[in-house]
Design a protein around this motif. Structure first.
Motif, PDB file in Angstrom:
ATOM      1  N   THR A 301       0.836  -1.203   0.000  1.00  8.60           N
ATOM      2  CA  THR A 301       0.000   0.000   0.000  1.00  8.60           C
ATOM      3  C   THR A 301       0.872   1.255   0.000  1.00  8.60           C
ATOM      4  N   LEU A 302       1.958   1.232   0.788  1.00 10.00           N
ATOM      5  CA  LEU A 302       2.875   2.372   0.816  1.00 10.00           C
ATOM      6  C   LEU A 302       3.529   2.597  -0.545  1.00 10.00           C
ATOM      7  N   VAL A 303       3.985   1.516  -1.178  1.00  9.46           N
ATOM      8  CA  VAL A 303       4.620   1.642  -2.496  1.00  9.46           C
ATOM      9  C   VAL A 303       3.630   2.228  -3.501  1.00  9.46           C
ATOM     10  N   PHE A 304       2.414   1.720  -3.471  1.00  7.77           N
ATOM     11  CA  PHE A 304       1.392   2.258  -4.379  1.00  7.77           C
ATOM     12  C   PHE A 304       1.144   3.743  -4.108  1.00  7.77           C
ATOM     13  N   ALA A 305       1.055   4.103  -2.829  1.00  6.82           N
ATOM     14  CA  ALA A 305       0.764   5.492  -2.473  1.00  6.82           C
ATOM     15  C   ALA A 305       1.844   6.448  -2.979  1.00  6.82           C
ATOM     16  N   LEU A 306       3.084   6.015  -2.962  1.00  4.76           N
ATOM     17  CA  LEU A 306       4.201   6.888  -3.316  1.00  4.76           C
ATOM     18  C   LEU A 306       4.621   6.785  -4.777  1.00  4.76           C
ATOM     19  N   SER A 307       4.003   5.847  -5.520  1.00  6.26           N
ATOM     20  CA  SER A 307       4.393   5.639  -6.910  1.00  6.26           C
ATOM     21  C   SER A 307       3.807   6.704  -7.816  1.00  6.26           C
ATOM     22  N   SER A 308       4.581   7.092  -8.806  1.00  8.92           N
ATOM     23  CA  SER A 308       4.085   8.010  -9.835  1.00  8.92           C
ATOM     24  C   SER A 308       4.186   7.373 -11.218  1.00  8.92           C
ATOM     25  N   GLN A 309       4.495   6.064 -11.258  1.00  8.57           N
ATOM     26  CA  GLN A 309       4.631   5.327 -12.509  1.00  8.57           C
ATOM     27  C   GLN A 309       3.553   4.238 -12.567  1.00  8.57           C
ATOM     28  N   LEU A 310       2.885   4.122 -13.696  1.00 10.28           N
ATOM     29  CA  LEU A 310       1.804   3.154 -13.812  1.00 10.28           C
ATOM     30  C   LEU A 310       2.294   1.730 -13.598  1.00 10.28           C
ATOM     31  N   TRP A 311       3.429   1.386 -14.169  1.00 10.30           N
ATOM     32  CA  TRP A 311       3.906  -0.002 -14.054  1.00 10.30           C
ATOM     33  C   TRP A 311       4.206  -0.361 -12.603  1.00 10.30           C
ATOM     34  N   LEU A 312       4.796   0.584 -11.849  1.00 14.04           N
ATOM     35  CA  LEU A 312       5.105   0.315 -10.450  1.00 14.04           C
ATOM     36  C   LEU A 312       3.816   0.214  -9.624  1.00 14.04           C
ATOM     37  N   SER A 313       2.855   1.043  -9.936  1.00 11.15           N
ATOM     38  CA  SER A 313       1.579   0.981  -9.224  1.00 11.15           C
ATOM     39  C   SER A 313       0.875  -0.348  -9.484  1.00 11.15           C
ATOM     40  N   LEU A 314       0.942  -0.818 -10.719  1.00  7.61           N
ATOM     41  CA  LEU A 314       0.337  -2.110 -11.048  1.00  7.61           C
ATOM     42  C   LEU A 314       1.009  -3.240 -10.283  1.00  7.61           C
ATOM     43  N   LEU A 315       2.343  -3.213 -10.228  1.00  3.83           N
ATOM     44  CA  LEU A 315       3.067  -4.250  -9.480  1.00  3.83           C
ATOM     45  C   LEU A 315       2.724  -4.192  -7.993  1.00  3.83           C
ATOM     46  N   ALA A 316       2.631  -2.977  -7.459  1.00  5.03           N
ATOM     47  CA  ALA A 316       2.306  -2.835  -6.035  1.00  5.03           C
ATOM     48  C   ALA A 316       0.908  -3.375  -5.743  1.00  5.03           C
ATOM     49  N   SER A 366     -11.013   5.783   3.795  1.00  3.48           N
ATOM     50  CA  SER A 366     -10.034   6.274   2.825  1.00  3.48           C
ATOM     51  C   SER A 366     -10.546   7.508   2.098  1.00  3.48           C
ATOM     52  N   GLY A 367     -11.827   7.489   1.713  1.00  3.17           N
ATOM     53  CA  GLY A 367     -12.400   8.648   1.038  1.00  3.17           C
ATOM     54  C   GLY A 367     -12.438   9.872   1.925  1.00  3.17           C
ATOM     55  N   LEU A 368     -12.780   9.674   3.202  1.00  4.10           N
ATOM     56  CA  LEU A 368     -12.832  10.796   4.137  1.00  4.10           C
ATOM     57  C   LEU A 368     -11.445  11.402   4.334  1.00  4.10           C
ATOM     58  N   LEU A 369     -10.442  10.549   4.569  1.00  2.00           N
ATOM     59  CA  LEU A 369      -9.080  11.054   4.756  1.00  2.00           C
ATOM     60  C   LEU A 369      -8.566  11.742   3.488  1.00  2.00           C
ATOM     61  N   ALA A 370      -8.896  11.176   2.322  1.00  2.80           N
ATOM     62  CA  ALA A 370      -8.451  11.798   1.064  1.00  2.80           C
ATOM     63  C   ALA A 370      -9.072  13.181   0.896  1.00  2.80           C
ATOM     64  N   ALA A 371     -10.328  13.315   1.322  1.00  2.00           N
ATOM     65  CA  ALA A 371     -10.975  14.631   1.231  1.00  2.00           C
ATOM     66  C   ALA A 371     -10.325  15.637   2.168  1.00  2.00           C
ATOM     67  N   LEU A 372      -9.828  15.154   3.315  1.00  2.77           N
ATOM     68  CA  LEU A 372      -9.242  16.050   4.310  1.00  2.77           C
ATOM     69  C   LEU A 372      -7.787  16.400   4.020  1.00  2.77           C
ATOM     70  N   MET A 373      -7.015  15.418   3.543  1.00  7.47           N
ATOM     71  CA  MET A 373      -5.567  15.637   3.416  1.00  7.47           C
ATOM     72  C   MET A 373      -4.991  15.287   2.052  1.00  7.47           C
ATOM     73  N   GLY A 374      -5.807  14.783   1.137  1.00 10.62           N
ATOM     74  CA  GLY A 374      -5.297  14.393  -0.170  1.00 10.62           C
ATOM     75  C   GLY A 374      -5.147  12.888  -0.278  1.00 10.62           C
ATOM     76  N   ALA A 375      -5.160  12.381  -1.512  1.00  6.99           N
ATOM     77  CA  ALA A 375      -5.158  10.941  -1.738  1.00  6.99           C
ATOM     78  C   ALA A 375      -3.842  10.286  -1.301  1.00  6.99           C
ATOM     79  N   VAL A 376      -2.713  10.902  -1.644  1.00  2.00           N
ATOM     80  CA  VAL A 376      -1.418  10.289  -1.312  1.00  2.00           C
ATOM     81  C   VAL A 376      -1.203  10.201   0.202  1.00  2.00           C
ATOM     82  N   PRO A 377      -1.363  11.298   0.966  1.00  2.00           N
ATOM     83  CA  PRO A 377      -1.217  11.169   2.424  1.00  2.00           C
ATOM     84  C   PRO A 377      -2.199  10.170   3.037  1.00  2.00           C
ATOM     85  N   ALA A 378      -3.421  10.105   2.498  1.00  2.00           N
ATOM     86  CA  ALA A 378      -4.407   9.155   3.034  1.00  2.00           C
ATOM     87  C   ALA A 378      -3.950   7.721   2.813  1.00  2.00           C
ATOM     88  N   ALA A 379      -3.426   7.430   1.613  1.00  2.00           N
ATOM     89  CA  ALA A 379      -2.956   6.073   1.331  1.00  2.00           C
ATOM     90  C   ALA A 379      -1.703   5.739   2.139  1.00  2.00           C
TER      91      ALA A 379
END
Length: 414
Positions: A301-316, A366-379
């Motif tokens: 989940t952390l790797v996915f949250a910090l990834s900015s590449q589609l291939w890495l997100s898919l692997l995560a 997750s949706g509530l936290l994303a609304a409060l602080m953004g998707a990446v910090p929530a993940a």
């Protein structure tokens, strides 16, 4: 049939009752996935309303919670195979009604909601009975492999079912409902062929004490309490997949095709790992393997949250699905093996409530936290929270951490 073969030990194919069970669960899963795609598209086409789509979720959620404990009680008192058959026949009948309503153009949103509610009611009734049959269909030492094979069928349905339903929808929703009904009919035939013998059970009145007996049993069994609560809190915190549209559009800068790949990646990872687990026995250190897989889920989940590449997100996401499959197989087998047959219906019902609630509340969190602080910090917070839960649970449940085998530590966990 690949998941039913094995590289070590006896083949699951030798257990004919389990083969019929596996085919039944897989066929009904395919039917349900196809139905879900068609009914949501049909309701949106009729109403063009997001609220109408949301009502589908409500019609599915209410029966799963309200009927769970009574269904668990029934599964412990009466013939589980007949209860499962009754539930599936109700689902099949609702699909036939959907075919007729759609073919004759009688369908409206209220009728569709009502049939969705009926199917969800039948699934809630059927669930504890079907789950409680599984440990009686295979020897204890292959239950984990049987659980994995069962999960593989479900994951295959999740991956293929919606695609097949969407493809067939071009010919009309009644065609999709017809094929789904055919899958359910196959499932009904397979359930009727399961050789499942259980001694008659004493009839207990449906009082609050008997309905909530599963809750008391779980509280008294430390290992069962540990695995169920671990799943509850880990899923509550690790619901980053609910944020996939945000990540696809705003962070990975991909379109609908990329979102589709992201949604499918966890199921692909779970499917591949599930096939391996269905062919290999977990011999030792199952407690640490379970905790390690939940920690792996948090790290992915952390790797996915910090990834900015589609291939890495898919692997995560694929890794996330694989780790979740390992944890699910161990938790599922351990709960079944540590629970006496007379209590399995009620314990599986409580476990089902926790699983359904944690998944839905996890998405909300997750949706509530994303609304409060953004998707990446929530993940990121979800991944870190999962790792913290693992560390705390390893401290709170030391016997579970030290558990070596699924089928031999029952007495010590009580």
């Amino acid at each position: 049939m690949v998941p039913l073969a094995t590289a070590t030990g006896s083949s699951l194919l030798r257990h004919r009752a389990f083969v019929a069970f596996w085919l039944a669960r897989t066929c009904s899963s395919f039917g349900f996935q196809m139905f879900s795609v068609a009914v949501s598209w049909q309701i949106y086409a009729l109403t063009n309303s997001a609220m109408a789509l949301g009502m589908i979720g409500l019609m599915q959620f209410l029966p799963s919670v309200l009927l769970a404990l009574p269904a668990g009680h029934l599964a412990d008192q009466y013939d589980r195979r007949r209860i499962a058959l009754f539930g599936q026949i109700l689902e099949w009948g609702a699909l036939v009604a959907l075919i007729l309503l759609t073919f004759y153009q009688w369908s409206d949103k209220n009728a569709l909601w009502g049939l969705v509610f009926l199917i969800s009611l039948a699934k809630a009734l059927e669930g504890p009975a079907m789950q409680s049959m599984l440990p009686s269909l295979v020897p204890p030492d292959v239950l984990a492999r049987a659980t994995a094979a069962n999960a593989v069928g479900g994951q295959a349905a999740v991956i293929i079912g919606p695609t097949l339903g969407g493809f067939l929808y071009v010919a009309g929703p009644d065609v999709v409902y017809g094929v789904a009904a055919a899958f359910y009919l196959l499932s009904i035939i397979m359930v009727s062929r399961i050789r499942y013998v259980r001694p008659p059970q004493p009839r207990l009145p449906a009082t609050l004490k008997t309905l909530f007996a599963g809750v008391g049993f779980i509280r008294a069994r430390r290992d069962i309490l540990g695995v169920i609560s671990l799943d509850l809190f880990a899923v509550l915190l690790g619901g980053a997949t609910a944020l996939l549209p945000i990540f696809a559009k705003d962070i990975l800068h991909t379109g609908p095709w990329g979102l589709g790949m992201l949604r499918g990646a966890p199921s692909v990872g779970a499917l591949l790992v599930g096939i391996w687990l269905s062919r290999h026995k977990l011999e030792k250190n199952v407690g640490m393997i379970m905790f390690g897989s939940v920690a792996g889920f948090g790290f992915a989940t952390l790797v996915f949250a910090l990834s900015s590449q589609l291939w890495l997100s898919l692997l995560a996401l694929a890794a996330l699905g694989g780790f979740d499959m390992i944890s699910m197989v161990i938790r599922g087998a351990l709960v079944q093996l540590d629970t006496p047959d007379a209590m399995r219906g009620r314990v599986n019902a409580v476990n089902g409530i926790f699983i359904n609630t944690s998944n839905q509340l996890g998405e909300f969190e997750s949706g509530l936290l994303a609304a409060l602080m953004g998707a990446v910090p929530a993940a990121v917070l979800g991944g870190v929270g999962t790792l913290v839960v693992v560390a705390v649970w390893m401290k709170l449940f030391p016997h579970l951490r030290r558990r070596q085998r699924l089928e031999t530590d029952t007495a010590a966990s009580r």
